[in-house]
Design a protein around this motif. Structure first.
Motif, PDB file in Angstrom:
ATOM      1  N   LEU A 206       0.769  -1.150   0.115  1.00  0.00           N
ATOM      2  CA  LEU A 206       0.077   0.049  -0.057  1.00  0.00           C
ATOM      3  C   LEU A 206       0.948   1.270  -0.174  1.00  0.00           C
ATOM      4  CD1 LEU A 206      -2.678  -1.077   2.503  1.00  0.00           C
ATOM      5  CD2 LEU A 206      -2.834  -0.615   0.108  1.00  0.00           C
ATOM      6  N   ALA A 207       2.029   1.025   0.715  1.00  0.00           N
ATOM      7  CA  ALA A 207       2.988   2.225   0.627  1.00  0.00           C
ATOM      8  C   ALA A 207       3.524   2.751  -0.645  1.00  0.00           C
ATOM      9  CB  ALA A 207       4.023   2.296   1.905  1.00  0.00           C
ATOM     10  N   ILE A 208       3.574   1.631  -1.624  1.00  0.00           N
ATOM     11  CA  ILE A 208       4.349   1.973  -2.731  1.00  0.00           C
ATOM     12  C   ILE A 208       3.315   1.710  -3.958  1.00  0.00           C
ATOM     13  CG2 ILE A 208       6.640   1.109  -1.823  1.00  0.00           C
ATOM     14  CD1 ILE A 208       6.356  -1.456  -3.256  1.00  0.00           C
ATOM     15  N   ASP A 209       2.301   1.435  -3.953  1.00  0.00           N
ATOM     16  CA  ASP A 209       1.181   1.021  -5.032  1.00  0.00           C
ATOM     17  C   ASP A 209       0.188   2.173  -4.832  1.00  0.00           C
ATOM     18  OD1 ASP A 209      -0.537   0.296  -6.978  1.00  0.00           O
ATOM     19  OD2 ASP A 209       0.006  -1.738  -6.757  1.00  0.00           O
ATOM     20  N   LEU A 210       0.079   3.084  -5.778  1.00  0.00           N
ATOM     21  CA  LEU A 210      -0.909   4.239  -5.682  1.00  0.00           C
ATOM     22  C   LEU A 210      -2.435   3.471  -5.980  1.00  0.00           C
ATOM     23  CD1 LEU A 210      -1.934   6.888  -4.770  1.00  0.00           C
ATOM     24  CD2 LEU A 210      -1.433   7.542  -7.248  1.00  0.00           C
ATOM     25  N   ALA A 211      -2.344   2.728  -6.688  1.00  0.00           N
ATOM     26  CA  ALA A 211      -3.667   2.086  -7.378  1.00  0.00           C
ATOM     27  C   ALA A 211      -4.119   1.138  -6.405  1.00  0.00           C
ATOM     28  CB  ALA A 211      -3.595   1.107  -8.759  1.00  0.00           C
ATOM     29  N   LEU A 212      -3.355   0.259  -5.832  1.00  0.00           N
ATOM     30  CA  LEU A 212      -3.724  -0.649  -4.583  1.00  0.00           C
ATOM     31  C   LEU A 212      -4.327   0.355  -3.359  1.00  0.00           C
ATOM     32  CD1 LEU A 212      -3.804  -3.662  -3.990  1.00  0.00           C
ATOM     33  CD2 LEU A 212      -1.700  -3.059  -2.629  1.00  0.00           C
ATOM     34  N   LEU A 213      -3.709   1.257  -3.104  1.00  0.00           N
ATOM     35  CA  LEU A 213      -4.032   2.324  -2.053  1.00  0.00           C
ATOM     36  C   LEU A 213      -5.379   2.722  -2.418  1.00  0.00           C
ATOM     37  CD1 LEU A 213      -3.543   3.621   0.786  1.00  0.00           C
ATOM     38  CD2 LEU A 213      -2.471   5.332  -0.588  1.00  0.00           C
ATOM     39  N   GLU A 214      -5.520   2.936  -3.779  1.00  0.00           N
ATOM     40  CA  GLU A 214      -7.147   3.781  -3.900  1.00  0.00           C
ATOM     41  C   GLU A 214      -7.997   2.534  -3.934  1.00  0.00           C
ATOM     42  OE1 GLU A 214      -6.371   5.507  -7.737  1.00  0.00           O
ATOM     43  OE2 GLU A 214      -5.402   7.234  -7.109  1.00  0.00           O
ATOM     44  N   GLN A 215      -7.764   1.349  -4.191  1.00  0.00           N
ATOM     45  CA  GLN A 215      -8.801   0.389  -4.186  1.00  0.00           C
ATOM     46  C   GLN A 215      -9.033   0.199  -2.640  1.00  0.00           C
ATOM     47  OE1 GLN A 215      -7.337  -3.239  -5.873  1.00  0.00           O
ATOM     48  NE2 GLN A 215      -7.505  -2.588  -7.910  1.00  0.00           N
ATOM     49  N   TYR A 216      -8.015   0.167  -1.727  1.00  0.00           N
ATOM     50  CA  TYR A 216      -8.049   0.044  -0.274  1.00  0.00           C
ATOM     51  C   TYR A 216      -8.862   0.892   0.325  1.00  0.00           C
ATOM     52  CZ  TYR A 216      -7.022   0.223   4.636  1.00  0.00           C
ATOM     53  OH  TYR A 216      -7.046   0.358   5.902  1.00  0.00           O
ATOM     54  N   GLN A 217      -8.732   2.277  -0.057  1.00  0.00           N
ATOM     55  CA  GLN A 217      -9.716   3.310   0.476  1.00  0.00           C
ATOM     56  C   GLN A 217     -10.994   3.313   0.044  1.00  0.00           C
ATOM     57  OE1 GLN A 217      -6.929   6.574  -1.058  1.00  0.00           O
ATOM     58  NE2 GLN A 217      -6.053   6.565   0.888  1.00  0.00           N
ATOM     59  N   GLU A 218     -11.211   2.604  -1.231  1.00  0.00           N
ATOM     60  CA  GLU A 218     -12.613   2.475  -1.536  1.00  0.00           C
ATOM     61  C   GLU A 218     -13.310   1.464  -0.841  1.00  0.00           C
ATOM     62  OE1 GLU A 218     -15.939   3.362  -3.679  1.00  0.00           O
ATOM     63  OE2 GLU A 218     -14.237   4.619  -3.597  1.00  0.00           O
ATOM     64  N   LEU A 219     -12.607   0.220  -0.655  1.00  0.00           N
ATOM     65  CA  LEU A 219     -13.189  -0.812   0.100  1.00  0.00           C
ATOM     66  C   LEU A 219     -13.547  -0.162   1.742  1.00  0.00           C
ATOM     67  CD1 LEU A 219     -11.117  -3.702  -1.269  1.00  0.00           C
ATOM     68  CD2 LEU A 219     -13.463  -3.313  -1.294  1.00  0.00           C
ATOM     69  N   GLN A 220     -12.574   0.545   2.167  1.00  0.00           N
ATOM     70  CA  GLN A 220     -12.775   1.059   3.796  1.00  0.00           C
ATOM     71  C   GLN A 220     -13.830   1.905   3.572  1.00  0.00           C
ATOM     72  OE1 GLN A 220     -11.419  -0.628   6.111  1.00  0.00           O
ATOM     73  NE2 GLN A 220     -10.177   1.138   6.925  1.00  0.00           N
ATOM     74  N   LYS A 221     -14.318   2.786   2.669  1.00  0.00           N
ATOM     75  CA  LYS A 221     -15.298   3.520   2.690  1.00  0.00           C
ATOM     76  C   LYS A 221     -16.642   2.683   2.397  1.00  0.00           C
ATOM     77  CE  LYS A 221     -14.941   6.679  -0.548  1.00  0.00           C
ATOM     78  NZ  LYS A 221     -15.282   7.654  -1.705  1.00  0.00           N
TER      79      LYS A 221
END
Length: 79
Positions: free
Chosen positions: A30-45
């Motif tokens: 998550l710290a290095i992959d922006l696309a993965l981070l965006e997916q994670y944030q969407e799932l959290q939401k």
């Protein structure tokens, strides 16, 4: 070698169903992959929205279930 995480991996992570080792690897990714981070944030939401939308069934729904149960002797129901 960098592990590729799937959407299912992220869902498991959001719901705390991953191991300590998986958590470490996912957090690193998550710290290095922006696309993965965006997916994670969407799932959290989405999880937050789903958790907030949990409601109790209406009295009408409860009574319908109880009547169905009585009609078919599926479960003893006290009047």
């Amino acid at each position: 070698m960098t592990k590729i995480f799937t959407h299912d991996d992220l869902i498991r992570y959001v719901y705390d169903e991953t191991t300590t080792e998986e958590n470490r690897l996912i957090e690193k990714a998550l710290a290095i992959d922006l696309a993965l981070l965006e997916q994670y944030q969407e799932l959290q939401k989405l999880k937050t929205q789903l958790d907030g939308s949990m409601m109790a069934p209406s009295e009408k729904t409860i009574n319908s279930i109880l009547e169905y149960s009585k009609d078919f002797n599926l479960h003893p129901v006290k009047d």
